[in-house]
Design a protein around this motif. Structure first.
Motif, PDB file in Angstrom:
ATOM      1  N   PRO A 116       0.711  -1.135  -0.048  1.00 56.79           N
ATOM      2  CA  PRO A 116       0.051   0.005   0.119  1.00 56.79           C
ATOM      3  C   PRO A 116       0.710   1.346   0.168  1.00 56.79           C
ATOM      4  O   PRO A 116       0.208   2.320  -0.401  1.00 56.79           O
ATOM      5  CB  PRO A 116      -0.683  -0.070   1.320  1.00 56.79           C
ATOM      6  N   TYR A 117       2.109   1.091   0.308  1.00 57.92           N
ATOM      7  CA  TYR A 117       2.960   2.326   0.339  1.00 57.92           C
ATOM      8  C   TYR A 117       3.973   2.284  -0.410  1.00 57.92           C
ATOM      9  O   TYR A 117       4.731   1.178  -0.687  1.00 57.92           O
ATOM     10  CB  TYR A 117       3.503   2.388   1.956  1.00 57.92           C
ATOM     11  N   TRP A 118       4.200   3.570  -1.197  1.00 56.82           N
ATOM     12  CA  TRP A 118       5.231   3.461  -2.240  1.00 56.82           C
ATOM     13  C   TRP A 118       5.806   4.871  -2.535  1.00 56.82           C
ATOM     14  O   TRP A 118       5.342   5.759  -1.914  1.00 56.82           O
ATOM     15  CB  TRP A 118       4.497   3.422  -3.677  1.00 56.82           C
ATOM     16  N   GLY A 119       7.166   4.771  -2.624  1.00 56.63           N
ATOM     17  CA  GLY A 119       7.907   6.066  -3.100  1.00 56.63           C
ATOM     18  C   GLY A 119       7.697   6.536  -4.499  1.00 56.63           C
ATOM     19  O   GLY A 119       6.700   6.113  -5.159  1.00 56.63           O
ATOM     20  N   GLN A 120       8.358   7.931  -4.712  1.00 53.70           N
ATOM     21  CA  GLN A 120       8.029   8.309  -5.859  1.00 53.70           C
ATOM     22  C   GLN A 120       9.132   7.722  -7.178  1.00 53.70           C
ATOM     23  O   GLN A 120       8.637   8.287  -8.258  1.00 53.70           O
ATOM     24  CB  GLN A 120       8.365   9.918  -5.624  1.00 53.70           C
TER      25      GLN A 120
END
Length: 128
Positions: A116-120
Protein backbone atom coordinates in the motif's frame (compact mmCIF):
# COMPACT_ATOMS: atom_id res chain seq x y z
CA UNK A 1 4.43 5.59 6.07
CA UNK A 2 6.23 7.87 3.61
CA UNK A 3 9.05 6.57 1.43
CA UNK A 4 11.71 8.60 -0.38
CA UNK A 5 14.19 6.97 -2.75
CA UNK A 6 17.59 8.32 -3.72
CA UNK A 7 20.81 7.17 -5.33
CA UNK A 8 19.74 6.72 -8.92
CA UNK A 9 21.82 7.97 -11.81
CA UNK A 10 23.60 7.10 -15.02
CA UNK A 11 26.23 4.37 -14.99
CA UNK A 12 28.05 2.34 -17.61
CA UNK A 13 27.38 -1.34 -18.05
CA UNK A 14 29.31 -3.32 -15.47
CA UNK A 15 29.15 -0.48 -12.98
CA UNK A 16 27.52 -0.22 -9.57
CA UNK A 17 24.96 1.91 -7.78
CA UNK A 18 23.41 1.88 -4.32
CA UNK A 19 19.84 2.99 -3.94
CA UNK A 20 18.45 4.16 -0.62
CA UNK A 21 14.90 4.43 0.60
CA UNK A 22 14.24 6.49 3.71
CA UNK A 23 11.01 5.89 5.58
CA UNK A 24 9.11 8.11 7.96
CA UNK A 25 5.77 8.16 9.69
CA UNK A 26 5.59 4.55 10.76
CA UNK A 27 7.26 1.82 12.76
CA UNK A 28 9.95 0.96 10.25
CA UNK A 29 10.92 -2.34 11.81
CA UNK A 30 7.35 -3.56 11.36
CA UNK A 31 7.32 -3.35 7.57
CA UNK A 32 8.41 -5.69 4.86
CA UNK A 33 10.21 -3.59 2.28
CA UNK A 34 10.74 -4.25 -1.39
CA UNK A 35 12.13 -2.71 -4.52
CA UNK A 36 10.26 -2.77 -7.80
CA UNK A 37 11.24 -1.30 -11.16
CA UNK A 38 9.48 -0.14 -14.27
CA UNK A 39 11.15 0.20 -17.63
CA UNK A 40 9.60 2.31 -20.41
CA UNK A 41 6.65 0.52 -21.98
CA UNK A 42 6.77 -2.32 -19.47
CA UNK A 43 4.87 -3.25 -16.36
CA UNK A 44 6.29 -2.63 -12.93
CA UNK A 45 8.13 -5.72 -11.70
CA UNK A 46 9.45 -7.05 -8.42
CA UNK A 47 13.20 -6.80 -7.90
CA UNK A 48 14.02 -7.64 -4.28
CA UNK A 49 12.43 -7.66 -0.85
CA UNK A 50 13.34 -8.04 2.81
CA UNK A 51 10.86 -9.12 5.44
CA UNK A 52 10.29 -7.98 8.95
CA UNK A 53 8.36 -10.98 10.29
CA UNK A 54 7.74 -11.54 13.90
CA UNK A 55 10.13 -14.33 14.72
CA UNK A 56 13.88 -14.20 14.94
CA UNK A 57 14.30 -16.90 12.35
CA UNK A 58 12.12 -15.13 9.81
CA UNK A 59 13.31 -11.57 10.35
CA UNK A 60 15.23 -10.06 7.53
CA UNK A 61 14.64 -12.86 5.04
CA UNK A 62 15.37 -11.75 1.52
CA UNK A 63 13.92 -12.66 -1.84
CA UNK A 64 15.16 -11.72 -5.30
CA UNK A 65 13.91 -11.81 -8.85
CA UNK A 66 15.87 -14.33 -10.89
CA UNK A 67 17.12 -11.59 -13.18
CA UNK A 68 19.04 -9.87 -10.37
CA UNK A 69 20.18 -12.78 -8.18
CA UNK A 70 23.87 -12.60 -7.50
CA UNK A 71 24.09 -8.98 -8.64
CA UNK A 72 21.72 -7.08 -6.33
CA UNK A 73 21.65 -7.11 -2.54
CA UNK A 74 18.87 -5.69 -0.39
CA UNK A 75 19.49 -4.72 3.21
CA UNK A 76 17.84 -2.67 5.91
CA UNK A 77 19.04 -0.50 8.76
CA UNK A 78 16.22 -0.15 11.27
CA UNK A 79 18.17 2.43 13.29
CA UNK A 80 18.25 4.70 10.24
CA UNK A 81 14.79 3.77 8.93
CA UNK A 82 16.39 3.01 5.59
CA UNK A 83 16.43 0.15 3.13
CA UNK A 84 19.17 -0.19 0.55
CA UNK A 85 19.59 -1.87 -2.81
CA UNK A 86 23.21 -2.47 -3.74
CA UNK A 87 23.49 -3.13 -7.47
CA UNK A 88 26.64 -4.43 -9.15
CA UNK A 89 27.44 -5.70 -12.64
CA UNK A 90 24.69 -3.52 -14.01
CA UNK A 91 23.31 -4.24 -17.45
CA UNK A 92 21.45 -2.00 -19.92
CA UNK A 93 18.33 -4.05 -19.25
CA UNK A 94 18.43 -2.86 -15.63
CA UNK A 95 17.50 0.61 -16.86
CA UNK A 96 14.24 1.62 -15.19
CA UNK A 97 12.63 3.75 -12.55
CA UNK A 98 13.18 1.99 -9.24
CA UNK A 99 10.48 2.19 -6.58
CA UNK A 100 10.59 1.40 -2.89
CA UNK A 101 7.45 -0.17 -1.41
CA UNK A 102 6.32 -1.14 2.07
CA UNK A 103 3.76 -3.52 3.47
CA UNK A 104 2.80 -4.95 6.84
CA UNK A 105 2.70 -8.47 5.42
CA UNK A 106 5.22 -10.58 7.32
CA UNK A 107 6.77 -12.10 4.23
CA UNK A 108 8.00 -10.72 0.95
CA UNK A 109 5.33 -10.64 -1.75
CA UNK A 110 6.23 -10.13 -5.38
CA UNK A 111 2.94 -8.59 -6.53
CA UNK A 112 2.26 -4.87 -6.43
CA UNK A 113 -1.18 -5.12 -4.87
CA UNK A 114 0.28 -6.33 -1.56
CA UNK A 115 2.09 -3.00 -1.07
CA UNK A 116 0.00 0.00 0.00
CA UNK A 117 2.93 2.37 0.43
CA UNK A 118 5.16 3.57 -2.41
CA UNK A 119 7.90 6.07 -2.98
CA UNK A 120 8.12 8.41 -5.97
CA UNK A 121 10.86 6.44 -7.71
CA UNK A 122 14.43 7.09 -8.75
CA UNK A 123 15.78 6.71 -12.29
CA UNK A 124 18.57 4.25 -13.03
CA UNK A 125 20.09 4.36 -16.50
CA UNK A 126 22.74 1.87 -17.59
CA UNK A 127 24.54 2.73 -20.79
CA UNK A 128 26.15 0.12 -23.02
Amino acid sequence: VQLVESGGGVVQAGGSLRLSCAASGGTFSGYTLSWFRQAPGKEREFVAGISWAGTETDYGKTHYANSVKGRFTISRDNAKNTVYLQMISLKPEDTAVYYCAATTWVIVHTILEKYPYWGQGTQVTVSS
